[in-house]
Design an enzyme around this catalytic site. Sequence first.
Site, PDB file in Angstrom:
ATOM      1  CB  CYS A  72      43.818 -12.186 -22.687  1.00  0.00           C
ATOM      2  SG  CYS A  72      42.036 -12.176 -22.865  1.00  0.00           S
ATOM      3  CD  GLU A  74      46.013  -8.259 -23.740  1.00  0.00           C
ATOM      4  OE1 GLU A  74      45.420  -7.419 -24.438  1.00  0.00           O
ATOM      5  OE2 GLU A  74      45.721  -9.474 -23.753  1.00  0.00           O
ATOM      6  CB  CYS A 110      39.304  -8.214 -22.725  1.00  0.00           C
ATOM      7  SG  CYS A 110      40.102  -9.230 -21.457  1.00  0.00           S
TER       8      CYS A 110
END
Length: 155
Positions: A72, A74, A110
């Site tokens: 991801c 992030e 997430c």
Amino acid sequence: MKEEEIGLKIRIMSEKELPYDEVSLIEAAREAALRAYAPYSGYKVGAAVLLENGEIITGNNQENVAYPSGMCAERVAVFYANARYPFVPVRTLAIAAYSQNAFTGFISPCGACRQVLLEAEKRFGKPIRILLSGRDEVRVINCAGDLLPLAFETL
């Protein structure tokens, strides 16, 4: 029996209400989203972190046909920031998503990313302000701990 209520306070703001450095951080996240490698989902996510030393580090999602080998946006941004500046805390994180030729409404990290953000907060003992960028507004969260109130922690 006892009950406990866990709540989350989110401020919904327009970009005009944000300080200049946070608007710039959202723009950096949007630019990072456009560079994401997302050939399978077509859902491009960008993240930008503002470090306490003023540096901005960006990341984007990196998909892989052998799911879940990708990562991801992030985590890419936070891990790169920690690798490049291991003793400098993250002050703010901005997230933006792009799909079907337009930036999307706001998205939230997430569970794995939430845990990584919380670890970064605990590592430096400082909250990470989170900006969830949408088409027309930004959701502002005061710290990563607010996103994961019952986080995994070691004893």
